[in-house]
Design a protein around this motif. Structure first.
Motif, PDB file in Angstrom:
ATOM      1  N   MET A  37      -0.195   9.235   2.130  1.00  0.00           N
ATOM      2  CA  MET A  37      -0.539   8.117   3.235  1.00  0.00           C
ATOM      3  C   MET A  37      -1.588   7.281   2.840  1.00  0.00           C
ATOM      4  O   MET A  37      -2.263   6.827   3.595  1.00  0.00           O
ATOM      5  N   TYR A  38      -1.902   7.295   1.469  1.00  0.00           N
ATOM      6  CA  TYR A  38      -3.231   6.164   1.123  1.00  0.00           C
ATOM      7  C   TYR A  38      -2.742   4.849   1.628  1.00  0.00           C
ATOM      8  O   TYR A  38      -1.844   4.389   1.336  1.00  0.00           O
ATOM      9  N   LYS A  39      -3.793   4.089   1.993  1.00  0.00           N
ATOM     10  CA  LYS A  39      -3.604   2.879   2.217  1.00  0.00           C
ATOM     11  C   LYS A  39      -4.566   2.071   1.672  1.00  0.00           C
ATOM     12  O   LYS A  39      -4.107   0.910   0.996  1.00  0.00           O
ATOM     13  N   SER A  40      -5.975   2.097   1.508  1.00  0.00           N
ATOM     14  CA  SER A  40      -6.905   1.428   0.666  1.00  0.00           C
ATOM     15  C   SER A  40      -8.014   2.311   0.544  1.00  0.00           C
ATOM     16  O   SER A  40      -8.118   3.190   0.940  1.00  0.00           O
ATOM     17  N   SER A  99       4.734   3.500  -8.412  1.00  0.00           N
ATOM     18  CA  SER A  99       6.096   3.196  -8.452  1.00  0.00           C
ATOM     19  C   SER A  99       6.725   3.244  -7.324  1.00  0.00           C
ATOM     20  O   SER A  99       7.705   3.763  -7.277  1.00  0.00           O
ATOM     21  N   TRP A 100       6.009   3.122  -6.219  1.00  0.00           N
ATOM     22  CA  TRP A 100       6.508   3.346  -4.804  1.00  0.00           C
ATOM     23  C   TRP A 100       6.578   2.096  -3.916  1.00  0.00           C
ATOM     24  O   TRP A 100       6.842   1.949  -2.898  1.00  0.00           O
ATOM     25  N   GLY A 101       6.751   1.023  -4.658  1.00  0.00           N
ATOM     26  CA  GLY A 101       6.786  -0.271  -3.954  1.00  0.00           C
ATOM     27  C   GLY A 101       5.641  -1.040  -3.698  1.00  0.00           C
ATOM     28  O   GLY A 101       4.787  -0.456  -3.367  1.00  0.00           O
ATOM     29  N   PRO A 102       5.661  -2.413  -3.487  1.00  0.00           N
ATOM     30  CA  PRO A 102       4.579  -3.133  -3.101  1.00  0.00           C
ATOM     31  C   PRO A 102       3.867  -2.872  -1.705  1.00  0.00           C
ATOM     32  O   PRO A 102       2.932  -3.481  -1.496  1.00  0.00           O
ATOM     33  N   GLU A 103       4.802  -2.347  -0.971  1.00  0.00           N
ATOM     34  CA  GLU A 103       4.480  -2.058   0.629  1.00  0.00           C
ATOM     35  C   GLU A 103       3.499  -0.812   0.763  1.00  0.00           C
ATOM     36  O   GLU A 103       2.748  -0.828   1.733  1.00  0.00           O
ATOM     37  N   GLU A 122      -2.344  -0.643  -1.800  1.00  0.00           N
ATOM     38  CA  GLU A 122      -2.849  -2.055  -1.805  1.00  0.00           C
ATOM     39  C   GLU A 122      -2.020  -2.729  -2.654  1.00  0.00           C
ATOM     40  O   GLU A 122      -2.198  -3.084  -3.950  1.00  0.00           O
ATOM     41  N   ASN A 123      -0.819  -3.178  -2.005  1.00  0.00           N
ATOM     42  CA  ASN A 123      -0.040  -4.046  -2.976  1.00  0.00           C
ATOM     43  C   ASN A 123       0.741  -3.301  -3.846  1.00  0.00           C
ATOM     44  O   ASN A 123       1.121  -3.842  -4.864  1.00  0.00           O
ATOM     45  N   GLY A 124       0.958  -2.050  -3.712  1.00  0.00           N
ATOM     46  CA  GLY A 124       1.489  -1.066  -4.562  1.00  0.00           C
ATOM     47  C   GLY A 124       0.625  -0.402  -5.556  1.00  0.00           C
ATOM     48  O   GLY A 124       0.853   0.433  -6.414  1.00  0.00           O
ATOM     49  N   TYR A 125      -0.761  -0.889  -5.500  1.00  0.00           N
ATOM     50  CA  TYR A 125      -1.596  -0.629  -6.547  1.00  0.00           C
ATOM     51  C   TYR A 125      -2.530   0.362  -5.738  1.00  0.00           C
ATOM     52  O   TYR A 125      -2.442   0.515  -4.424  1.00  0.00           O
ATOM     53  N   PHE A 126      -3.454   1.260  -6.451  1.00  0.00           N
ATOM     54  CA  PHE A 126      -4.479   2.354  -5.674  1.00  0.00           C
ATOM     55  C   PHE A 126      -5.634   2.572  -6.592  1.00  0.00           C
ATOM     56  O   PHE A 126      -5.632   2.093  -7.792  1.00  0.00           O
ATOM     57  N   ARG A 127      -6.963   2.904  -6.000  1.00  0.00           N
ATOM     58  CA  ARG A 127      -8.125   3.171  -6.585  1.00  0.00           C
ATOM     59  C   ARG A 127      -8.090   4.707  -6.413  1.00  0.00           C
ATOM     60  O   ARG A 127      -8.068   5.239  -5.302  1.00  0.00           O
ATOM     61  N   ILE A 128      -8.566   5.237  -7.441  1.00  0.00           N
ATOM     62  CA  ILE A 128      -9.039   6.840  -7.465  1.00  0.00           C
ATOM     63  C   ILE A 128     -10.220   6.979  -8.158  1.00  0.00           C
ATOM     64  O   ILE A 128     -10.617   6.352  -9.042  1.00  0.00           O
TER      65      ILE A 128
END
Length: 601
Positions: A383-386, A434-438, A441-447
């Motif tokens: 459920m990560y969004k930003s 690798s779960w699509g750009p939707e 953060e446009n397919g990327y994430f920060r951890i």
């Protein structure tokens, strides 16, 4: 004419009076033909097949209308279903008396039927079905507190997307925000583990792989993004769909980025994850999951083609599919229809591991580009969004079936820091999923960085691209590698440029424990040299080979000794002749001089 009309009317009136005086138990009023015997009431759910009192919902469609299975159906109106008497009262046909019906025995506690089913403020009729996220609900009759009432009976699956978790994260003191995704809505947590991840835990021998030591002789920037240093050289976000293929996606993505970076943008091809997914079957399970060490071995040993040649479709079929490009294929067409070229099979150098130290991982990304990382995905990561993700722990008190996790592999592209309103500094890695750009953060994430969140810093791997067929591209990579080594301050040699694998292994060994001299371990699994049925023959062949070598060696040694003896004797003879000549030379010289003097006189 008037008399005829009167006569006709009189006949009709007499007929009506005769029919009305007949018993009401005539068979054509109460019996049904065999084509309408049913079942009707019997097809209703148990507990709702024979309803007490009057229940207008206790009905079954029949011949464009409805027939009823409640007791009231034979009380004031004749609209019972054909099998009402047999199913609800145990008689073969309707009673012979007019209207009355034998009622079920009276109950000590009368039931009160509540007809309405309510779910999320919406009313449903008995028997209605509705899907609520990953669960299915049905309006059914049940007994509760001495009452027979209708209610929504739902399955009890743990959903992948949970509204309560989203609300708790967004309203809590967390460094990230959660959201709902339509592509993941309706999936259970087990479905997420089965279809959206796909990287198996590493085996013990792979975990013992000796990591290289990265030099840290320079100050690293506070933030870095590979997309800024190498614009138009990193490949976009892909979507693996409902196929557990992250092991193939992350491997081919890192290899594709490294090829483009090392060739200075001359090679921009994206390597095919489908080719690896379908053809790498040695210990791999396709859309069920796989191991990254075997993926790198397949890429180094056999290579893969481009995405244009072998496009990805397992995300829709949910299957790995049959291999359409065997290893030994030399011609023909690609699965996409374009011409297949064997020299366009791209490979990679043996992978190398970076030590699980924050600065060394940062230095590797800064110098060479994206790396592959394996980490554990918890139930709230979907459920990560930003923001900067850190495990929330909101489900720590939930039952075990709501706290399942598995491993996933991604690319790490860079790092940075984020400052909160309270003045805190949160360090993070930049990852490409690798779960699509939707998603995210446009397919990327920060951890979170530096604290080994979800074990993301435990195992980080890098590798370099390799080309064996195209001479021009191979020379291009060699020159690029030369420049890279010179930029590091290393002196490139022909052997190092030609044999990166040997250089990497020597480097692993040098940087290991020299006093212990432990055996070199690489990321690639050990391969058996033959099948079980060939081992005996190979061992025998090895023994015979050793005997032949020893026999040949003994023969050659004897010949060599004879040759040495002859050469020694010849040297002695030549030496003697040389000494004799040297002794005679002065005498000859004196005689010639004396003869010259006599001649002069």
């Amino acid at each position: 004419m008037g008399s005829l009309t009167t006569t006709t009317f009189t006949l009709l009136l007499l007929t009506f009076l005769v029919l009305s005086s007949l018993p009401t138990t005539l068979t054509f009023f109460h019996e049904w033909g065999p084509d309408l015997e049913g079942p009707w009431c019997a097809q209703r759910p148990p507990g709702q097949d024979c309803c007490d009192g009057r229940d207008d919902y206790c009905a079954v469609p029949i011949l464009g209308t409805e027939c009823y299975c409640d007791i009231f159906c034979n009380d004031t109106s004749y609209d019972c279903c054909p099998d009402f008497w047999a199913h609800c009262h145990g008689v073969t046909r309707a009673p012979t008396t007019a209207r009355p019906t034998t009622l079920p025995p009276p109950r000590t506690t009368p039931y009160q039927i509540v007809r309405e089913c309510v779910l999320n403020g919406v009313y449903y009729r008995p028997g209605d079905r509705v899907v609520d996220n990953c669960n299915e609900c049905k309006c059914e009759l049940y007994v509760s507190g001495g009452q027979r009432r209708y209610g929504m009976q739902c399955t009890d699956n743990v959903c992948l997307i949970r509204d309560d978790l989203i609300a708790a994260v967004n309203s809590g003191p967390y460094t990230w925000r959660a959201s709902n995704y339509s592509a993941l809505w309706g999936m259970t947590l087990d479905d997420g583990l089965r279809y959206r991840l796909g990287t198996y835990p590493l085996e013990s021998d792979v975990l013992q792989m000796t990591a290289i030591k990265v030099a840290q002789d320079e100050a690293l920037p506070e933030s870095f993004d590979s997309r800024d240093k190498w614009p138009d050289k990193l490949h976009p976000i892909r979507d693996q769909g409902n196929c557990a293929s992250s092991w193939a996606f992350s491997t081919t993505a890192v290899a594709s980025d490294r090829l483009t970076i090392e060739s200075a943008g001359a090679i921009i091809e994206e390597l095919s994850a489908q080719h690896m997914l379908s053809c790498d079957t040695d210990g791999q399970d396709g859309c069920t999951g796989g191991k990254v060490d075997r993926a790198w071995y397949f890429l180094r040993k056999f290579g893969v083609v481009t995405e244009a040649c072998y496009p990805y479709d397992s995300g829709k079929t949910e299957k790995g599919g049959e291999c359409s490009l065997p290893v030994r294929q030399r011609g023909g067409d690609c699965p996409s229809g374009i011409q297949y070229k064997r020299e366009k099979r791209y490979k990679a150098s043996p992978p190398y591991r970076i030590r699980p130290l924050e600065r060394e991982i940062m230095k590797e990304i800064l110098d060479n580009g994206p790396v592959q990382a394996i980490f554990e995905v918890k139930e709230d990561f979907y459920m990560y969004k930003s923001g900067v993700y850190q495990y929330s722990g909101l489900t720590s008190n939930d039952p075990p079936e709501a706290r399942k996790s598995a491993y996933h592999s991604v690319r790490l592209l860079g790092w940075g820091v984020e400052r909160t309103f309270e003045g805190d500094i949160v360090k993070y890695w930049i990852g490409a999923n690798s779960w699509g750009p939707e998603w995210g953060e446009n397919g990327y994430f920060r951890i979170a960085r530096g604290v080994n969140t979800n074990d993301i810093e435990n195992y980080v791997v890098g590798a370099w691209g390799k080309i064996t067929g195209d001479v021009a591209q191979r020379q291009l990579l060699t020159e690029s590698r030369r420049r890279r080594l010179e930029a590091r301050g290393e002196r490139p040699s022909t052997r190092r440029l030609r044999n990166l694998r040997r250089r990497r292994r020597r480097r692993h060994h040098i940087d290991g424990d020299k006093s212990n001299k432990k055996q070199l371990r690489t990321l690639e699994p050990r391969r058996r040299r033959g099948r079980n049925n060939r081992r005996g023959g190979r061992r025998q062949g090895k023994k015979e080979g050793r005997r032949n070598r020893n026999r040949n060696a003994s023969k050659s040694s004897r010949r060599q000794r004879k040759h040495d003896k002859k050469s020694k004797d010849s040297k002695k003879e030549s030496g003697a002749r040389g000494i004799e000549g040297r002794e005679r030379e002065p005498q000859n010289t004196k005689m010639s001089k004396l003869e010259e003097l006599i001649g002069a006189l």
